[in-house]
Motif scaffolding. Sequence first.
Motif, PDB file in Angstrom:
ATOM      1  N   UNK A 143      16.922  62.903  18.717  1.00  0.00           N
ATOM      2  CA  UNK A 143      17.242  61.688  17.968  1.00  0.00           C
ATOM      3  C   UNK A 143      18.197  61.970  16.807  1.00  0.00           C
ATOM      4  N   UNK A 144      18.174  63.199  16.320  1.00  0.00           N
ATOM      5  CA  UNK A 144      19.075  63.571  15.230  1.00  0.00           C
ATOM      6  C   UNK A 144      20.476  63.948  15.738  1.00  0.00           C
ATOM      7  N   UNK A 145      20.632  63.964  17.055  1.00  0.00           N
ATOM      8  CA  UNK A 145      21.956  64.233  17.619  1.00  0.00           C
ATOM      9  C   UNK A 145      22.149  65.604  18.218  1.00  0.00           C
ATOM     10  N   UNK A 146      21.091  66.426  18.192  1.00  0.00           N
ATOM     11  CA  UNK A 146      21.216  67.752  18.778  1.00  0.00           C
ATOM     12  C   UNK A 146      21.068  67.680  20.310  1.00  0.00           C
ATOM     13  N   UNK A 147      21.800  68.521  21.036  1.00  0.00           N
ATOM     14  CA  UNK A 147      21.677  68.510  22.501  1.00  0.00           C
ATOM     15  C   UNK A 147      20.360  69.121  22.962  1.00  0.00           C
ATOM     16  N   UNK A 148      19.874  68.633  24.092  1.00  0.00           N
ATOM     17  CA  UNK A 148      18.657  69.178  24.683  1.00  0.00           C
ATOM     18  C   UNK A 148      18.928  69.488  26.152  1.00  0.00           C
ATOM     19  N   UNK A 149      18.132  70.360  26.681  1.00  0.00           N
ATOM     20  CA  UNK A 149      18.260  70.734  28.087  1.00  0.00           C
ATOM     21  C   UNK A 149      17.264  69.933  28.912  1.00  0.00           C
ATOM     22  N   UNK A 150      17.752  69.270  29.949  1.00  0.00           N
ATOM     23  CA  UNK A 150      16.874  68.481  30.810  1.00  0.00           C
ATOM     24  C   UNK A 150      16.949  69.000  32.240  1.00  0.00           C
ATOM     25  N   UNK A 151      15.921  68.697  33.000  1.00  0.00           N
ATOM     26  CA  UNK A 151      15.882  69.058  34.405  1.00  0.00           C
ATOM     27  C   UNK A 151      15.762  67.789  35.239  1.00  0.00           C
ATOM     28  N   UNK A 152      16.355  67.819  36.397  1.00  0.00           N
ATOM     29  CA  UNK A 152      16.308  66.662  37.290  1.00  0.00           C
ATOM     30  C   UNK A 152      16.157  67.145  38.722  1.00  0.00           C
ATOM     31  N   UNK A 153      15.403  66.420  39.540  1.00  0.00           N
ATOM     32  CA  UNK A 153      15.258  66.812  40.949  1.00  0.00           C
ATOM     33  C   UNK A 153      16.571  66.702  41.724  1.00  0.00           C
ATOM     34  N   UNK A 154      17.555  66.040  41.132  1.00  0.00           N
ATOM     35  CA  UNK A 154      18.838  65.867  41.828  1.00  0.00           C
ATOM     36  C   UNK A 154      19.857  66.929  41.434  1.00  0.00           C
ATOM     37  N   UNK A 155      19.540  67.753  40.425  1.00  0.00           N
ATOM     38  CA  UNK A 155      20.488  68.759  39.950  1.00  0.00           C
ATOM     39  C   UNK A 155      19.975  70.152  40.288  1.00  0.00           C
ATOM     40  N   UNK A 156      20.902  71.048  40.640  1.00  0.00           N
ATOM     41  CA  UNK A 156      20.525  72.406  41.022  1.00  0.00           C
ATOM     42  C   UNK A 156      20.057  73.225  39.833  1.00  0.00           C
ATOM     43  N   UNK A 157      20.509  72.868  38.637  1.00  0.00           N
ATOM     44  CA  UNK A 157      20.143  73.628  37.448  1.00  0.00           C
ATOM     45  C   UNK A 157      20.018  72.688  36.264  1.00  0.00           C
ATOM     46  N   UNK A 158      19.381  73.129  35.169  1.00  0.00           N
ATOM     47  CA  UNK A 158      19.252  72.260  33.987  1.00  0.00           C
ATOM     48  C   UNK A 158      20.612  71.824  33.453  1.00  0.00           C
ATOM     49  N   UNK A 159      20.591  70.681  32.762  1.00  0.00           N
ATOM     50  CA  UNK A 159      21.826  70.109  32.233  1.00  0.00           C
ATOM     51  C   UNK A 159      21.605  69.751  30.774  1.00  0.00           C
ATOM     52  N   UNK A 160      22.607  69.990  29.938  1.00  0.00           N
ATOM     53  CA  UNK A 160      22.495  69.728  28.510  1.00  0.00           C
ATOM     54  C   UNK A 160      23.104  68.376  28.159  1.00  0.00           C
ATOM     55  N   UNK A 161      22.344  67.563  27.431  1.00  0.00           N
ATOM     56  CA  UNK A 161      22.795  66.240  27.011  1.00  0.00           C
ATOM     57  C   UNK A 161      22.441  66.001  25.551  1.00  0.00           C
ATOM     58  N   UNK A 162      23.253  65.214  24.877  1.00  0.00           N
ATOM     59  CA  UNK A 162      22.924  64.761  23.527  1.00  0.00           C
ATOM     60  C   UNK A 162      22.695  63.253  23.557  1.00  0.00           C
ATOM     61  N   UNK A 163      22.025  62.748  22.552  1.00  0.00           N
ATOM     62  CA  UNK A 163      21.726  61.317  22.505  1.00  0.00           C
ATOM     63  C   UNK A 163      23.002  60.483  22.460  1.00  0.00           C
ATOM     64  N   UNK A 164      24.035  61.007  21.811  1.00  0.00           N
ATOM     65  CA  UNK A 164      25.307  60.286  21.720  1.00  0.00           C
ATOM     66  C   UNK A 164      25.871  59.981  23.102  1.00  0.00           C
ATOM     67  N   UNK A 165      25.669  60.889  24.033  1.00  0.00           N
ATOM     68  CA  UNK A 165      26.242  60.724  25.370  1.00  0.00           C
ATOM     69  C   UNK A 165      25.586  59.600  26.164  1.00  0.00           C
ATOM     70  N   UNK A 166      24.345  59.254  25.826  1.00  0.00           N
ATOM     71  CA  UNK A 166      23.657  58.210  26.593  1.00  0.00           C
ATOM     72  C   UNK A 166      23.432  56.945  25.778  1.00  0.00           C
TER      73      UNK A 166
END
Length: 267
Positions: A168-191
Amino acid sequence: MASTQVINSPAGRAAATPVELRSSIDLVPHAKGTLLVLGGLLADQLADAPSRADVVAQVGRSNGWSTIRFNYPGHGKTHATRSGGSLSDISLTSMLNSALDVLGYFAPTTVAFVGSSIGAGLMPFLAVRAAGLGMNVVGAFGVSAVPAAALAAFIYQQLDQDARRRFDEGYPVEIKSPTLDEPFTLSRTQIADLPSFGYNGLNGRLDGASVKLLVGTKDPISTQPFNVTLAGALGGTPDSVTVLDNEGHEISYSAMERELRRWTSRL
């Protein structure tokens, strides 16, 4: 026959310089209109068959529709298919602006959207702008749609209290998804940048359009309530949502093809 184009995109980017978008159009003589394929995160829509986008093009061709497909900035798994830009710059608004640049380049008169995952979740926003450009938007077909609210919910459920605070403060986090081969990094700004796209509601612009959304009973991201809300935003009804038993987020090509063939034949 499909032809490949490189589009200089001034809008589909976060960087200060234009981005080259890789795209292709499968032109059908005397076509009823054009299908614009909106892929999900990290999808390579120009990859060699088999791919979801290739199935859309095949169905479109058999039912008299041309098909446009393209890769968002930073997307594409090979040198030949990769669009310019960086994945770290990708956001919901940059994906929409890229789609607008592609529509502006090919300038179809009659268009219908076929989206999957996040691409399907963005269809109402794109429909408004496409209609504003004078295009006749006649339909929207979604596969495992992930609207912004669904994406946020999926991210938050993976985070503990401290990670949520940092996100929420804008730092990126690593997420996992059943559709992705590996974890992906996203920040709140991007979504969370959709307000900058200027979405003010559909205002009835898709009245009379055909809306069909597919969701699997085993999908951990796209749920029936999210799809019903999305259908309403597109001018559809709860009956526009088809629930597929034993399908997950990656709905099988055969199930998608069956429903897509029926839908395009009625457009």
